[in-house]
Motif scaffolding. Structure first.
Motif, PDB file in Angstrom:
ATOM      1  N   ALA A 195       9.581   5.662 -78.823  1.00 12.10           N
ATOM      2  CA  ALA A 195       8.515   4.786 -78.310  1.00 12.10           C
ATOM      3  C   ALA A 195       7.149   5.445 -78.481  1.00 12.10           C
ATOM      4  N   THR A 196       7.094   6.754 -78.264  1.00  9.60           N
ATOM      5  CA  THR A 196       5.807   7.453 -78.393  1.00  9.60           C
ATOM      6  C   THR A 196       5.307   7.408 -79.826  1.00  9.60           C
ATOM      7  N   LEU A 197       6.205   7.652 -80.790  1.00 12.13           N
ATOM      8  CA  LEU A 197       5.778   7.586 -82.190  1.00 12.13           C
ATOM      9  C   LEU A 197       5.239   6.195 -82.509  1.00 12.13           C
ATOM     10  N   ASP A 198       5.937   5.179 -82.016  1.00  4.84           N
ATOM     11  CA  ASP A 198       5.484   3.799 -82.247  1.00  4.84           C
ATOM     12  C   ASP A 198       4.116   3.548 -81.616  1.00  4.84           C
ATOM     13  N   MET A 199       3.941   4.037 -80.380  1.00  4.31           N
ATOM     14  CA  MET A 199       2.672   3.790 -79.665  1.00  4.31           C
ATOM     15  C   MET A 199       1.503   4.455 -80.367  1.00  4.31           C
ATOM     16  N   ILE A 200       1.741   5.672 -80.847  1.00  2.64           N
ATOM     17  CA  ILE A 200       0.651   6.440 -81.461  1.00  2.64           C
ATOM     18  C   ILE A 200       0.102   5.719 -82.693  1.00  2.64           C
ATOM     19  N   ARG A 201       1.030   5.218 -83.520  1.00  5.75           N
ATOM     20  CA  ARG A 201       0.556   4.657 -84.790  1.00  5.75           C
ATOM     21  C   ARG A 201       0.355   3.151 -84.740  1.00  5.75           C
ATOM     22  N   VAL A 207      -3.902   5.785 -81.616  1.00  5.29           N
ATOM     23  CA  VAL A 207      -3.994   7.165 -81.117  1.00  5.29           C
ATOM     24  C   VAL A 207      -4.042   8.155 -82.281  1.00  5.29           C
ATOM     25  N   GLY A 208      -3.342   7.856 -83.370  1.00  4.61           N
ATOM     26  CA  GLY A 208      -3.343   8.759 -84.521  1.00  4.61           C
ATOM     27  C   GLY A 208      -2.244   8.413 -85.495  1.00  4.61           C
ATOM     28  N   TRP A 209      -1.862   9.416 -86.279  1.00  7.22           N
ATOM     29  CA  TRP A 209      -0.909   9.236 -87.370  1.00  7.22           C
ATOM     30  C   TRP A 209       0.368  10.026 -87.080  1.00  7.22           C
ATOM     31  N   THR A 210       1.416   9.750 -87.841  1.00  9.50           N
ATOM     32  CA  THR A 210       2.613  10.582 -87.845  1.00  9.50           C
ATOM     33  C   THR A 210       3.046  10.829 -89.293  1.00  9.50           C
TER      34      THR A 210
END
Ligand code: C5J
Length: 222
Positions: A195-201, A207-210
């Motif tokens: 979920a965090t990876l999804d939220m960030i991008r 929020v940023g990139w992955t």
């Protein structure tokens, strides 16, 4: 400029000379069996499993000459930097400052607060003790980055949805372009990491990139 074409949600451009790697809280009490995290019933093998990947990322960042900053979540022995609200959270039987399996829990200087030996900082690398979840809160991190001319941040460490995400959001609000290295971060809860990876991008890198460690190292040409 360097670039990661496969970064999500779209390619990430960064200047390695103005980039720092921030390795969040790879501490014995969170990562090792027999530590504080394990004593709370968490499966620390998930966090242990990323140690070789984080080590490879750090080694590549060193070869590329990036600034490297290691953080440790910990408090002063007299608990003067521990808000009562934080002390009251967690397990009722084992709280920050109490004697734990590896010394007093999350107290500076105790064995459990140290970074795991495989990721030991080198002389000259910044080791930042932070009393909050975010690494900018009540620390000189902003000044440290300004002094080094840093504009771009790569993030690794634990846990993805707590200290890593909080720091990434703090950095985003301060104008940094941040990228979370997907396989160099972990959570005790797989769904929280996803979920965090999804939220960030989401919403165009709100929020940023992955990207992966391999993609970062390729972009750094190391
Ligand atoms: C937690 C951290 N999870 N480093 N700390 O309490 O994410």
């Amino acid at each position: 400029m360097a670039g990661i074409a496969g970064a999500q949600p779209f390619p990430f451009s960064f200047d390695p000379a103005a980039t720092a790697l921030i390795v969040i809280d790879m501490q014995r009490d969170f990562v090792e069996p027999g530590g504080f995290g394990a004593s709370l019933g968490n499966d620390v093998t998930r966090l242990q499993a990323i140690v070789p990947t984080v080590a490879a990322l750090i080694a590549g960042a060193r070869r590329a000459g990036l600034a490297i900053i290691h953080t440790r979540e910990c408090h002063r022995p007299d608990l003067s930097d521990l808000p009562q609200a934080k002390r009251d959270r967690g397990s009722p039987t084992l709280r920050i400052g109490d004697p734990g399996p590896m010394g007093r829990v999350l107290i500076a200087g105790e064995p459990g607060a140290e970074i795991v030996p495989d990721l030991a900082p080198l002389p000259g690398e910044v080791v930042l003790d932070k009393p909050g979840k975010g690494a900018f809160h009540a620390t000189p991190l902003g000044q440290i980055l300004a002094d080094r001319g840093v504009r771009f941040l790569l993030f690794a460490g634990v846990t993805t949805e707590v200290c890593v995400q909080t720091t990434m959001r703090e950095a985003n609000d301060r104008g940094f372009d941040g990228l979370l290295v997907e396989d160099a971060t972990e959570s005790y809860f797989p769904a929280f990491k996803a979920a965090t990876l999804d939220m960030i991008r989401a919403q165009g890198a709100i929020v940023g990139w992955t990207a992966t460690t391999a993609e970062v190292l390729e972009a750094l040409d190391v």
